[in-house]
Design an enzyme around this catalytic site. Structure first.
Site, PDB file in Angstrom:
ATOM      1  N   GLU A   1      10.974   8.592  -6.388  1.00 25.47           N
ATOM      2  CA  GLU A   1      11.797   7.516  -6.906  1.00 25.47           C
ATOM      3  C   GLU A   1      11.153   6.151  -6.628  1.00 25.47           C
ATOM      4  O   GLU A   1      11.289   5.215  -7.428  1.00 25.47           O
ATOM      5  CB  GLU A   1      13.201   7.578  -6.295  1.00 25.47           C
ATOM      6  CG  GLU A   1      14.035   8.752  -6.758  1.00 25.47           C
ATOM      7  CD  GLU A   1      13.529  10.090  -6.204  1.00 25.47           C
ATOM      8  OE1 GLU A   1      13.517  11.065  -6.963  1.00 25.47           O
ATOM      9  OE2 GLU A   1      13.139  10.141  -5.013  1.00 25.47           O
ATOM     10  N   TYR A   2      10.463   6.057  -5.502  1.00 25.61           N
ATOM     11  CA  TYR A   2       9.725   4.816  -5.210  1.00 25.61           C
ATOM     12  C   TYR A   2       8.671   4.559  -6.280  1.00 25.61           C
ATOM     13  O   TYR A   2       8.559   3.440  -6.807  1.00 25.61           O
ATOM     14  CB  TYR A   2       9.065   4.907  -3.835  1.00 25.61           C
ATOM     15  CG  TYR A   2       8.079   3.791  -3.553  1.00 25.61           C
ATOM     16  CD1 TYR A   2       8.522   2.556  -3.088  1.00 25.61           C
ATOM     17  CD2 TYR A   2       6.723   3.972  -3.769  1.00 25.61           C
ATOM     18  CE1 TYR A   2       7.624   1.525  -2.838  1.00 25.61           C
ATOM     19  CE2 TYR A   2       5.825   2.947  -3.529  1.00 25.61           C
ATOM     20  CZ  TYR A   2       6.273   1.730  -3.063  1.00 25.61           C
ATOM     21  OH  TYR A   2       5.382   0.710  -2.825  1.00 25.61           O
TER      22      TYR A   2
END
Length: 411
Positions: free
Chosen positions: A60-61
């Site tokens: 997700e980063y």
């Protein structure tokens, strides 16, 4: 339902502390959360303007990174706090240049939520894809603090769309706007009367495309490849490594190089993989003393360089989908115009479906299928090039999510 959630989250806190005695990953999260409030209080003061970015883990980063980078430039005088739920994300990106402070997100109790938001007071909070925490989001809403969700994907089976999911539905309404990856997610949100939705697509397309503007040269890979055709097996798991090693051992005479980047780089895993290979093999950890050009297989027993290694791939195998671990990032390879082979368990990965439909990616379920497609890609140069071009075009035509998100935030 709120009462049950708060009891459950408190019990979860006690449970995690107990499990930390037996699980190293859980222990990292428990220990990492002990001092998060003191870290914030030490590094923030009343005059600071802040932005808060939250990601569940590393994937997700990477998904949110192109948005984070743009906001870092647009708001140079703001302090940016980046939080993770998972130790795997925190450990790898705790020194991220897009943030001033990197922490674990606190356990979502009402007490923690009030204290966390009181210290942070973020002018804008951005959550990526999922990891929705009701108490934290409700606290943001109660204080009239802006929050958006980007690259979101929703499915019918999620609690938001069930009779028992009222609290999670309420949490979604704490976001002033949600940017979804697809129309189906937008339709589901509208079914619960959430209408502030834009189908922007997946920010990962922008993220991987930006890799083309970076310096992707790795001298040691140049030395290893030695102008030979190179197959990169990225984020591999044992079930995929079994097919790869069997192929390498069966076709020793092919003038082809192999780079294997296992997902698990523990010593025992690397040793086991190396011992199964019947050809000259070198490890990344030994690269400075090895004759790289004479080796046939290069095992990458480190992390953080796979996205650059795909620049050297003529063909890629992406791990995860042969077992139950979930398919790893196919777009990182696709952007380099590389034909891709994956396993057959990719049901929850829309980009995999699209890449296969476009004709540049192939799903296999056994050794015979793996050998057939790999030999075809090796032996038929025009076919290989055409497949790679189709993968790149899929990435290229799906860019633009970041622009839509930033345009909204500038209004």
């Amino acid at each position: 339902m709120s009462f049950l959630y708060n009891i459950g989250i408190n019990l979860t806190g006690f449970g995690l502390k107990f499990l930390a005695f037996f699980n190293e990953k859980i222990k990292k999260g428990v220990v990492g959360r002990r001092n998060l409030f003191s870290i914030l209080e030490k590094n923030l003061n009343e005059q600071d303007k802040t932005l808060w970015f939250h990601c569940a883990s590393l994937g997700e980063y990477e998904q949110g990174l192109p948005v984070f980078k743009e906001l870092r430039e647009l708001y140079p005088n703001h302090k940016i706090v980046l939080s993770f739920f998972s130790p795997s994300g925190y450990d790898i990106r705790k020194n991220s240049p897009v943030a001033d402070i990197v922490i674990y997100i606190p356990l979502d109790t009402k007490k923690n939520a009030k204290r966390f938001i009181s210290i942070l007071k973020p002018e804008l909070s951005i959550f990526v894809k999922y990891d929705i925490w009701p108490n934290l989001l409700n606290e943001l809403k109660a204080r009239n603090l802006r929050a958006i969700l980007i690259s979101a994907v929703f499915r019918e089976k999620q609690p938001y769309f069930k009779f028992y999911g009222q609290q999670l539905r309420d949490a979604l309404f704490s976001f002033e706007h949600i940017f979804t990856q697809n129309e189906h997610s937008k339709t589901l949100l509208k079914s619960i009367n959430y209408n502030n939705v834009t189908v922007s697509g997946d920010t990962r397309f922008d993220r991987v495309y930006s890799q083309l503007q970076q310096d992707n040269n790795l001298n040691f890979i140049d030395s290893f490849k030695d102008n030979k055709l190179c197959i990169v097996a990225g984020s591999t798991w044992p079930e995929g490594e079994k097919l790869i090693t069997a192929y390498i051992n069966s076709f020793k005479d092919k003038d082809v190089k192999f780079i294997i980047a296992p997902h698990n780089i523990k010593d025992a895993q690397i040793k086991n993989l190396s011992e199964k290979l019947e050809v000259s093999t070198v490890l990344y950890s030994n690269k400075d003393t090895a004759n790289l050009s004479t080796a046939k297989v290069f095992i990458i027993d480190t992390i953080g360089i796979l996205s650059k290694i795909y620049n050297y791939a003529d063909i890629a195998y992406i791990g995860g989908a042969l077992g139950n671990t979930g398919l790893h990032n196919t777009l990182e390879a696709a952007v380099f115009s590389v034909p891709i082979i994956i396993g057959n368990h990719y049901e929850k990965f829309p980009e995999a479906h699209a890449l296969i439909e476009s004709g540049g990616t192939f799903s296999i379920s056994n050794q015979n299928e793996f050998n057939l497609i790999l030999n075809k890609l090796i032996d038929e140069s025009d076919f290989k090039t055409d497949c790679g071009s189709k993968n790149f075009e899929y990435v290229n035509k799906n860019r633009g999510a970041v622009i839509q998100i930033l345009d909204y935030l500038r209004i």
